[in-house]
Enzyme design. Structure first.
Site, PDB file in Angstrom:
ATOM      1  N   SER A 129      29.187  19.728 -16.741  1.00 24.08           N
ATOM      2  CA  SER A 129      27.753  19.632 -16.476  1.00 24.08           C
ATOM      3  C   SER A 129      27.068  20.651 -17.371  1.00 24.08           C
ATOM      4  O   SER A 129      27.403  21.844 -17.330  1.00 24.08           O
ATOM      5  CB  SER A 129      27.468  19.939 -15.007  1.00 24.08           C
ATOM      6  OG  SER A 129      26.133  19.626 -14.705  1.00 24.08           O
ATOM      7  N   GLU A 130      26.119  20.203 -18.194  1.00 19.17           N
ATOM      8  CA  GLU A 130      25.621  21.082 -19.258  1.00 19.17           C
ATOM      9  C   GLU A 130      24.823  22.285 -18.755  1.00 19.17           C
ATOM     10  O   GLU A 130      24.544  23.200 -19.514  1.00 19.17           O
ATOM     11  CB  GLU A 130      24.821  20.288 -20.301  1.00 19.17           C
ATOM     12  CG  GLU A 130      23.550  19.625 -19.806  1.00 19.17           C
ATOM     13  CD  GLU A 130      23.774  18.175 -19.428  1.00 19.17           C
ATOM     14  OE1 GLU A 130      24.897  17.835 -19.016  1.00 19.17           O
ATOM     15  OE2 GLU A 130      22.815  17.382 -19.535  1.00 19.17           O
TER      16      GLU A 130
END
Lengths: 218, 229
Positions: free
Chosen positions: A46-47
């Site tokens: 998840s960035e």
């Protein structure tokens, strides 16, 4: 019959391989997480700063300090890691993420994608999409084959502002699986009950069709 | 060397109109709630705010937007805020949208003394307009410049009086790189401890980057999309 959203996600999950690090975009791509084959080791990134996204929390266990890039509450897993945004994009830009799955407004036969802005109407920003499409080793677009009005989303040229150029490798739509090759769109599979003719009619660019096109298997 | 201040009001005592700020957080996660409230109270205006998002209509940076205290936003994703969208489309608010990784790296570079760098993100899109293009490893890259700010305002989980910071879960996000890039960096923390109480092996951000620190109060820690099984 054309696939529904969960079936698109299910078909994309067949592209996963053991040991893959994967970034899933918001919408249909997020659903891919539900169909990771049993026993396969796939790590979701998840960035906003999490490697190893766990399932949604149980009721009452949501934590404001633990969210995914869609700002939904999530959990972490044994072996997960947290990090800051610049390190997160070092993972992405540095080519350490094996696969990115994202949605799109339009995809072209040379792999251009538009997904972030409709001038005058919707300006939400590109978020991490431009970084992801510019750097991931493999990019799959999850989309409906046509828009709400029936216009093709797979085209010769994007009409909307671009997210990236020459980057999309594969498209899994509700009608077909299509590879983006040097020579354009190549039809690989069709949704159960959808004819090659119907796919040609719903696509805004020529399709390379070699031999019999098999139906997707689930 | 005393970095400890009493509260958010004291931390932003010399923050002036028209200055440039960095504000940590991703969505509403890890935002410096106390300093945002203090800025609303102080009524500073004409601010340029560098922040990944712009809060929601009634929380986070949305509170400053509502009072028209922000002149310009440098962000990557602003989708959760209707007032933001209205001010942007009407031209009241100047907006510069950056790819998220480019934004994070511009900030990190600002703190690390790297004035500019080349990235592939945005090549061939409107983000690349007017920017130098160079090919590296057979791929076109665009030149992006570093960002710094008069004040970087961040939120951490634990901090000590020397300014060493530890973040919690995904509330780190932009806080760590931003803390490096402020001329003055203000850290508000859930828990402020004495020097020596934090394990040096566990420090995320060394205190050299932090000029002011205080223990925050009354954190709401709102959740944008509470999703459960």
């Amino acid at each position: 019959m054309a696939l529904d959203k969960t079936q698109i996600a299910q078909r994309i999950a067949q592209e996963l391989q053991d040991g893959y690090y994967v970034n899933l975009g918001i919408g249909i791509p997020t659903l891919v997480a539900n169909y990771i084959p049993q026993g396969m080791d796939v790590v979701l990134q998840s960035e906003n700063g999490l490697l190893g996204i766990g399932p949604f929390p149980e009721k009452g266990k949501a934590d404001a300090d633990l969210i995914n890039a869609g700002k939904q509450t999530v959990t972490y897993l044994p072996g997960s890691a947290f990090f800051d945004s610049s390190l997160s994009f070092a993972m992405i830009r540095g080519g350490h993420i094996d696969l990115t799955v994202l949605g799109a407004f339009e995809v072209t036969e040379n792999g251009d994608i538009s997904s972030w802005k409709i001038p005058g109407k919707m300006v939400k920003g590109m978020g991490g999409a431009m970084d992801l499409v510019a750097a991931a080793k493999n990019i799959i677009v999850a989309t409906t084959h046509t828009d709400r009005d029936g216009n093709p989303k797979l085209k010769k040229k994007c009409d909307l502002p671009l997210t990236g150029v020459n980057c999309v490798k594969k498209i899994v739509s509700d009608m077909a699986v299509i590879e983006v090759t040097d020579k354009g769109f190549k039809l690989l599979e069709r949704a159960p009950g959808v004819s090659v003719e119907e796919i040609i009619n719903a696509t805004g660019a020529p399709l390379i069709i070699e031999g019999d096109i098999p139906e997707m298997k689930f | 060397m005393n970095k400890v201040v009493k509260d958010a009001m004291e931390a932003i005592i010399d923050l002036k109109d028209d200055q440039t700020l960095m504000l940590g957080g991703f969505g509403l996660s890890g935002i410096p709630e106390n300093c945002i409230s203090a800025m609303v109270k102080k009524e500073v205006k004409g601010l340029t705010c560098i922040s990944n998002n712009a809060g929601v209509d009634d929380f986070g940076l949305g509170l400053l937007l509502k009072k028209h205290q922000i002149k310009k936003m440098i962000s990557s994703y602003v989708g959760e805020n209707k007032e933001f969208e209205r001010q942007m489309l009407s031209g009241e608010l100047e907006v510069e949208l950056n790819p998220q990784g480019t934004l994070a790296e511009r900030i990190r570079a600002g703190g690390a003394g790297i004035p500019a760098f080349f990235v592939p993100a945005g090549y061939g899109t409107e983000v690349a307009e007017g920017k130098e293009v160079r090919e590296y490893n057979g791929k076109p890259h665009i030149l992006e410049e570093a960002l710094t700010a008069d004040f970087a305002i961040v939120k951490a989980w634990k901090g000590d009086k020397a300014g060493n910071l530890i973040f919690r879960h995904t509330a780190n996000n932009f806080n760590q790189p931003m803390a490096m890039a402020g001329k003055i960096t203000i850290a508000e923390v859930d828990e402020l401890v004495e020097v020596g109480e934090l394990d040096p092996n566990q420090i995320h951000l060394p205190g050299v980057f932090v000029q002011r620190i205080f223990q925050g109060v009354d954190y709401e820690k709102r959740i944008e999309f509470e999703t459960t099984r």
